[in-house]
Design a protein around this motif. Structure first.
Motif, PDB file in Angstrom:
ATOM      1  N   TYR A   3      -8.222  25.397  -7.107  1.00  0.00           N
ATOM      2  CA  TYR A   3      -8.157  25.765  -6.101  1.00  0.00           C
ATOM      3  C   TYR A   3      -6.733  26.827  -5.766  1.00  0.00           C
ATOM      4  N   GLN A   4      -5.712  25.905  -7.008  1.00  0.00           N
ATOM      5  CA  GLN A   4      -4.548  26.420  -6.236  1.00  0.00           C
ATOM      6  C   GLN A   4      -3.632  26.183  -4.891  1.00  0.00           C
ATOM      7  N   LYS A   5      -3.575  25.147  -4.831  1.00  0.00           N
ATOM      8  CA  LYS A   5      -3.374  23.889  -3.509  1.00  0.00           C
ATOM      9  C   LYS A   5      -2.435  22.556  -3.836  1.00  0.00           C
ATOM     10  N   ARG A   6      -2.060  22.321  -5.424  1.00  0.00           N
ATOM     11  CA  ARG A   6      -1.638  21.209  -5.989  1.00  0.00           C
ATOM     12  C   ARG A   6      -0.343  20.813  -5.062  1.00  0.00           C
ATOM     13  N   LEU A   7       0.636  21.844  -4.639  1.00  0.00           N
ATOM     14  CA  LEU A   7       2.126  21.338  -4.049  1.00  0.00           C
ATOM     15  C   LEU A   7       1.463  20.843  -2.709  1.00  0.00           C
ATOM     16  N   LEU A   8       0.412  21.718  -2.080  1.00  0.00           N
ATOM     17  CA  LEU A   8       0.711  21.608  -0.577  1.00  0.00           C
ATOM     18  C   LEU A   8      -0.617  20.092  -0.091  1.00  0.00           C
ATOM     19  N   LEU A   9      -1.247  19.945  -0.977  1.00  0.00           N
ATOM     20  CA  LEU A   9      -1.802  19.053  -1.173  1.00  0.00           C
ATOM     21  C   LEU A   9      -0.905  17.363  -1.988  1.00  0.00           C
ATOM     22  N   PHE A  10       0.139  17.369  -2.536  1.00  0.00           N
ATOM     23  CA  PHE A  10       1.173  16.798  -3.130  1.00  0.00           C
ATOM     24  C   PHE A  10       1.683  15.952  -1.779  1.00  0.00           C
ATOM     25  N   PHE A  11       1.940  17.174  -0.754  1.00  0.00           N
ATOM     26  CA  PHE A  11       3.075  17.021   0.257  1.00  0.00           C
ATOM     27  C   PHE A  11       1.701  16.668   1.347  1.00  0.00           C
ATOM     28  N   VAL A  12       0.785  16.917   2.334  1.00  0.00           N
ATOM     29  CA  VAL A  12      -0.484  16.339   2.604  1.00  0.00           C
ATOM     30  C   VAL A  12      -0.600  14.631   2.368  1.00  0.00           C
ATOM     31  N   GLN A  13      -0.497  14.634   0.929  1.00  0.00           N
ATOM     32  CA  GLN A  13      -1.214  13.058   0.538  1.00  0.00           C
ATOM     33  C   GLN A  13       0.437  12.382   0.764  1.00  0.00           C
ATOM     34  N   VAL A  14       1.137  12.275   0.658  1.00  0.00           N
ATOM     35  CA  VAL A  14       2.445  11.876   1.191  1.00  0.00           C
ATOM     36  C   VAL A  14       2.820  11.181   3.021  1.00  0.00           C
ATOM     37  N   PHE A  15       2.400  12.658   3.804  1.00  0.00           N
ATOM     38  CA  PHE A  15       1.819  12.938   5.076  1.00  0.00           C
ATOM     39  C   PHE A  15       0.650  11.644   5.033  1.00  0.00           C
ATOM     40  N   HIS A  16       0.605  11.821   4.613  1.00  0.00           N
ATOM     41  CA  HIS A  16      -1.103  10.646   5.350  1.00  0.00           C
ATOM     42  C   HIS A  16      -0.788   9.281   4.768  1.00  0.00           C
ATOM     43  N   ILE A  17      -0.145   8.977   3.561  1.00  0.00           N
ATOM     44  CA  ILE A  17       0.356   7.263   3.030  1.00  0.00           C
ATOM     45  C   ILE A  17       1.021   6.603   4.391  1.00  0.00           C
ATOM     46  N   THR A  18       2.774   7.946   4.778  1.00  0.00           N
ATOM     47  CA  THR A  18       2.893   7.184   5.227  1.00  0.00           C
ATOM     48  C   THR A  18       2.915   6.910   7.049  1.00  0.00           C
ATOM     49  N   VAL A  19       2.219   8.016   7.157  1.00  0.00           N
ATOM     50  CA  VAL A  19       1.447   7.358   8.642  1.00  0.00           C
ATOM     51  C   VAL A  19       0.617   6.940   8.485  1.00  0.00           C
ATOM     52  N   GLY A  20      -0.203   7.168   8.239  1.00  0.00           N
ATOM     53  CA  GLY A  20      -1.141   5.727   7.601  1.00  0.00           C
ATOM     54  C   GLY A  20      -0.741   4.256   7.264  1.00  0.00           C
ATOM     55  N   SER A  21       0.272   4.002   7.182  1.00  0.00           N
ATOM     56  CA  SER A  21       0.894   3.223   6.753  1.00  0.00           C
ATOM     57  C   SER A  21       1.591   2.748   7.676  1.00  0.00           C
ATOM     58  N   GLY A  22       1.975   3.506   8.497  1.00  0.00           N
ATOM     59  CA  GLY A  22       3.188   3.056  10.329  1.00  0.00           C
ATOM     60  C   GLY A  22       2.177   2.765  10.894  1.00  0.00           C
ATOM     61  N   LEU A  23       0.716   3.409  11.599  1.00  0.00           N
ATOM     62  CA  LEU A  23      -0.233   2.898  12.444  1.00  0.00           C
ATOM     63  C   LEU A  23      -0.823   1.583  11.582  1.00  0.00           C
ATOM     64  N   ILE A  24      -1.138   1.678  10.671  1.00  0.00           N
ATOM     65  CA  ILE A  24      -1.551  -0.513  10.261  1.00  0.00           C
ATOM     66  C   ILE A  24      -0.534  -0.720  10.545  1.00  0.00           C
ATOM     67  N   LEU A  25       0.849  -0.856  10.127  1.00  0.00           N
ATOM     68  CA  LEU A  25       1.606  -1.594  10.867  1.00  0.00           C
ATOM     69  C   LEU A  25       1.358  -1.455  12.486  1.00  0.00           C
TER      70      LEU A  25
ATOM     71  N   LEU B 257       0.980  -0.804   0.416  1.00  0.00           N
ATOM     72  CA  LEU B 257      -0.018   0.059   0.321  1.00  0.00           C
ATOM     73  C   LEU B 257       1.047   1.508   0.362  1.00  0.00           C
ATOM     74  N   LEU B 258       2.397   1.196   0.809  1.00  0.00           N
ATOM     75  CA  LEU B 258       2.630   2.313   0.454  1.00  0.00           C
ATOM     76  C   LEU B 258       3.706   2.744  -0.446  1.00  0.00           C
ATOM     77  N   LEU B 259       4.049   1.343  -1.242  1.00  0.00           N
ATOM     78  CA  LEU B 259       4.712   1.671  -2.475  1.00  0.00           C
ATOM     79  C   LEU B 259       4.255   2.626  -3.300  1.00  0.00           C
ATOM     80  N   PHE B 260       2.966   1.200  -3.463  1.00  0.00           N
ATOM     81  CA  PHE B 260       2.199   1.456  -4.850  1.00  0.00           C
ATOM     82  C   PHE B 260       1.376   2.830  -5.014  1.00  0.00           C
TER      83      PHE B 260
END
Length: 291
Positions: free
Chosen positions: A202-224, A71-74
């Protein structure tokens, strides 16, 4: 110009889809697949060889889609693939001005749906291809999954049960496990992709990119860690193995509810984007572009 036109919607989706398929970044799919092949597919094949018994061709796919590492890699590779879209260039602005902003947004939504489905399908087909030579397709689990650990690794740990969790094959047949895993994974990818379209509006593409990276990495850690906080992250709702207890037929969290939450989040985001498209300025479409 404000009317909804199916031809315009299809033209936008077709153009974006062709650019997405031709991007050199598509090779990153192999980067995500290779470590999962070593950690999931090859051990299952080796266990099948030792037992002299075939795998169900769906089992490696189910194992990959229910791996926190998978899930993290894909998920991260998909974010990188989708980050340049929608294309904020002169051609895009011309399309928007000619076809209408609502038709453009609907075309982008269709494009996101096609990308999520193709990405999920490609990941599963690549996995199936590795075991197609010695496997079967049926709505029953293989002896490799259900009996290998007891026969070949008693007292040495559970190799196969760590790859394909028993709370899946104790709770449901393979067809159901594959359906839920595929649906949840695809809906999660669709939600991630739609966020980039929202960022464009909404002119927030870069912000949302980093929010999603944070969400996937932290969420995967909590799954573990298997903490209750993981259910506050949409990524956790895409992993079917988290939803069932190990042996008892009882939900930790209903998979149907997770499907509903992911679909509902996508519908809410789509509604907000459609409403935003009515009054967004052409000069504001685009936002920050990831190079």
């Amino acid at each position: 110009m404000g009317d909804i036109k199916l031809g315009s919607i299809l033209l936008v989706a077709k153009g974006e889809y062709a650019r997405w398929l031709s991007t050199p970044r598509i090779i990153l799919l192999a980067v995500a697949f290779l470590p999962l092949r070593d950690g999931t597919v090859l051990p299952l094949l080796e266990a099948s060889r030792r037992m002299g018994s075939p795998l169900n061709i769906l089992e490696p796919c189910i194992a990959t889609m229910n791996s926190w590492m998978g899930l993290l890699l894909f998920g991260l590779v998909y974010l990188v693939l989708m980050s340049p879209f929608p294309k904020a260039d002169g051609n895009m602005l011309f399309y928007v001005a000619r076809m209408g902003k609502r038709n453009w947004v609907l075309g982008e939504m269709l494009f996101q749906l096609l990308c999520a489905m193709l990405y999920s399908l490609a990941a599963n087909l690549l996995t199936m291809a590795q075991v197609a030579g010695d496997s079967f397709l049926d709505n029953g689990w293989s002896l490799v999954v259900t009996e290998y650990d007891e026969k070949f690794t008693p007292g040495w740990g559970n190799m196969i049960k760590e790859i394909l969790p028993p709370n899946l094959y104790f709770q449901m047949p393979p067809y159901s496990a594959f359906f839920f895993s595929f649906a949840m994974f695809t809906l999660f990818l669709l939600l991630c992709g739609m966020a980039f379209t929202a960022g464009c509006l909404y002119q927030k593409r870069l912000l949302l990119f980093f929010v999603q990276v944070f969400h996937i990495t932290v969420g995967s850690g909590l799954i573990l860690l298997r903490t209750g906080a993981m259910w506050f992250f949409p990524v956790s709702h895409s992993l079917l193995a988290c939803h069932y207890r190990k042996y008892f037929r009882a939900y930790v969290f209903s998979p149907w509810l997770s499907v509903g939450l992911l679909a509902g989040a996508w519908l809410l985001l789509a509604t907000l984007m459609y409403r935003k498209s009515r009054n967004v300025s052409l000069d504001m479409i685009g936002g920050e572009v990831l190079r």
